[in-house]
Design an enzyme around this catalytic site. Structure first.
Site, short mmCIF file in Angstrom:
data_model
loop_
_atom_site.label_atom_id
_atom_site.label_comp_id
_atom_site.label_asym_id
_atom_site.label_seq_id
_atom_site.Cartn_x
_atom_site.Cartn_y
_atom_site.Cartn_z
N ASN A 1 0.81 -1.23 0.00
CA ASN A 1 0.00 0.00 0.00
C ASN A 1 0.84 1.27 0.00
O ASN A 1 0.38 2.31 -0.46
CB ASN A 1 -1.02 -0.01 1.15
CG ASN A 1 -0.40 0.23 2.49
OD1 ASN A 1 0.74 -0.19 2.74
ND2 ASN A 1 -1.11 0.88 3.39
N GLU B 1 4.53 -3.06 12.43
CA GLU B 1 3.46 -2.08 12.25
C GLU B 1 2.34 -2.82 11.53
O GLU B 1 2.52 -3.27 10.41
CB GLU B 1 3.95 -0.87 11.47
CG GLU B 1 3.07 0.35 11.66
CD GLU B 1 1.84 0.31 10.77
OE1 GLU B 1 0.74 -0.06 11.25
OE2 GLU B 1 1.98 0.64 9.59
N CYS C 1 -2.95 2.14 6.44
CA CYS C 1 -3.01 1.72 7.85
C CYS C 1 -3.66 2.81 8.67
O CYS C 1 -4.27 2.56 9.70
CB CYS C 1 -1.62 1.47 8.40
SG CYS C 1 -0.77 0.21 7.49
C1 UN1 Z 1 0.44 3.34 5.87
O1 UN1 Z 1 -0.73 3.39 5.57
O2 UN1 Z 1 0.95 2.27 6.22
O3 UN1 Z 1 0.13 9.07 7.41
C2 UN1 Z 1 1.36 4.50 5.81
C3 UN1 Z 1 -0.10 8.56 6.31
C4 UN1 Z 1 1.06 8.30 5.37
C5 UN1 Z 1 1.66 6.96 5.63
C6 UN1 Z 1 0.69 5.83 5.68
N1 UN1 Z 1 2.02 9.35 5.52
O4 UN1 Z 1 -1.22 8.24 5.97
#
Ligand code: UN1
Length: 497
Positions: A154, A252, A286
């Site tokens: 992603n 993570e 995420c």
């Molecule tokens: C992710 O979805 O694993 O803060 C990373 C954010 C991005 C990074 C997302 N700078 O949504």
């Protein structure tokens, strides 16, 4: 589209050489289902070769002064900057995110390059007084050795930079398994490392499955750290195995992030924040907002404005101008979302918009799903507890600030949260009480900047952080050094006057 890959088949990169893979698997553009390239599905032996090369190369790399190691990262940053547009187009092609977001992701990698290159002249340790006369005490960061990084589809370039840049500047060698859905960013980044003059063996890429390559990495004695971003189930298994081996592990593993909208909030602003963080990247972040916890007094107004704004979300191939929401990564991603729609309906949440796959000529056979809004969801429903990884958001009405915080914290994840309010007291109470690694005030749940720690509490992680100066803790050991220049034996804790 002007961007073309210069090769039909991707190769592994081991000890500075491009190595053919044995078995191959095809990579598809999620916007069109067209085949883009083939990528190796490597075996354990290929992984072993990469680790061997990394182990050998790391010995010399550790002796290169960190400011010189950093020079390579500066060059990497400049090359990424030069190629930003090409990288962004390729990223949209393999991942599907809209071009504007792809540019943002590449920028995140560029920022990380310059930030971590700066660490080459910091990598701070501490000097501290010793308890005895004529004795000197300090602590310093030292590299761990060979590190294994496992990255998701992603954010195929940004997350790779969060992990590999701190590892490299700190003097480690890297073995990297990128997601097989999005290998092109790995291929492009490695070419950049090569051109930037990174010594051979310091960055090795082995494409393949989690079951074979990932598993071999986790079990390999010479890989001393695993840094993983991906699913909770896989992360738990990795952690269990690393625990047995006393291997360092940084995880993570996603989120179930909420936007809280209080009765005094700027509703228009909240709508913008929700739209961007729930439906941007088609919800495949995420950090994506998948719950909206709304005060009952503003629930109707929020629902109405959200529904109105959702009508203007344009869905399609992310390379086309004006498209706001791109495709879902693949059929499995789409099927998972569809299952959750059924679950939500069965649980009794009210479907206000979306809820269906989008097909037909406009969608060119890609994997598209309509931005979806459920309302009247209860906090304990599965759609309000489990990560869906799609453009699906559930409104949960609450009666008070306290209840909003409680609902926010009721999930097993703890990555990101957000509150819209104009009450300064609540701002500070919320940032104190929201049990997540990232908190936003009057902004959606996405948009982390690379010089702050990225990660979360509870089921999101295991206490480590990506990016920020904190990432260095994953890729270094602390060494305490005492130098006694008294010329005699001085016993700590005993010969103290
Ligand atoms: C992710 O979805 O694993 O803060 C990373 C954010 C991005 C990074 C997302 N700078 O949504």
């Amino acid at each position: 589209m002007t961007t073309k890959l210069k090769t039909d088949v991707l190769k592994n990169f081991i000890n500075g050489e491009w190595v053919d893979g044995d078995a191959l698997t095809a990579v598809f553009n999620p916007a069109t289902r067209e085949k883009i390239t083939d990528v190796p599905l490597s075996d354990a032996e290929t992984l072993n070769n990469a680790v061997k090369a990394a182990k050998e190369a790391q010995k010399d790399w550790a002796l290169v002064p960190a400011p010189q190691r950093a020079e390579v990262l500066y060059r990497v940053g400049y090359l990424m900057k030069e190629r930003k547009e090409r990288l962004s187009e390729l990223l949209t092609m393999e991942n599907g995110k809209v071009i504007e977001e792809a540019r943002g992701e590449v920028q995140e990698g560029i920022d990380m390059a310059f930030y971590m290159a700066g660490e080459g002249r910091r990598l701070f340790g501490q000097t501290t007084p010793a308890e005895l006369k004529d004795k000197f005490a300090m602590s310093q960061r030292v590299p761990v050795g060979v590190v294994g990084i496992i990255t998701p589809w992603n954010f195929p370039i940004a997350i790779a930079t969060w992990k590999s840049f701190p590892a490299i500047v700190a003097g480690n060698a890297v073995v990297w398994k990128p997601a097989t859905e999005t290998p092109i960013m790995a291929y492009e980044l490695v070419k950049i490392f090569e051109e930037a003059g990174l010594p051979k063996g310091i960055m090795n890429v082995v494409f393949g499955s989690g079951g074979t390559v990932g598993d071999s990495m986790v079990h390999h004695d010479d890989i001393r750290v695993i840094s993983f971003t991906g699913s909770n189930d896989t992360g738990r298994n990795i952690a269990a195995e690393c625990g047995r081996q006393l291997k360092k592990v940084s995880l993570e593993m996603g989120g179930k992030n909420a936007v809280i909208v209080m009765e005094d909030a700027d509703i228009d602003l909240a709508v913008e924040g929700i739209l961007w963080s729930a439906f941007g990247t088609s919800g495949q972040r995420c950090t994506a907002c998948s719950r909206v916890i709304v005060h009952e007094k503003v629930k109707d107004a929020l629902e109405e404005k959200l529904l109105e704004s959702m009508k203007h979300l344009t869905i399609g191939n992310g390379l086309k101008d004006g498209i706001k929401v791109g495709p879902i990564i693949n059929q499995a991603g789409l099927d998972k979302i569809k299952r959750y729609i059924e679950i939500g309906k069965e649980e009794g949440a009210k479907l206000l918009a979306g809820g269906e796959e989008l097909t037909g000529n406009d969608y060119n056979d890609g994997y598209y799903f309509a931005p979806t809004l459920f309302t009247d969801a209860a906090s304990n429903m599965r759609i309000a507890q489990e990560e869906i990884f799609g453009p699906v958001v559930s409104l949960i009405p609450v009666q008070s600030f306290e209840e909003a915080i409680e609902v926010n914290n009721s999930v097993t994840y703890g990555l990101s949260s957000s509150i819209f309010t104009n009450d300064v007291n609540r701002v500070f109470q919320a940032q104190r009480d929201l049990d997540t690694g990232i908190v936003y005030v009057n902004a959606g749940t996405t948009g982390a900047e690379i010089h702050l720690p990225f990660g979360g509490t509870k089921g999101t992680g295991n206490g480590h952080r990506d990016s920020g100066v904190q990432a260095l803790d994953v890729f270094t050991e602390w060494k305490a050094v005492y130098v006694d220049y008294s010329g005699k034996l001085q016993r700590a804790q005993i010969d103290v006057e």
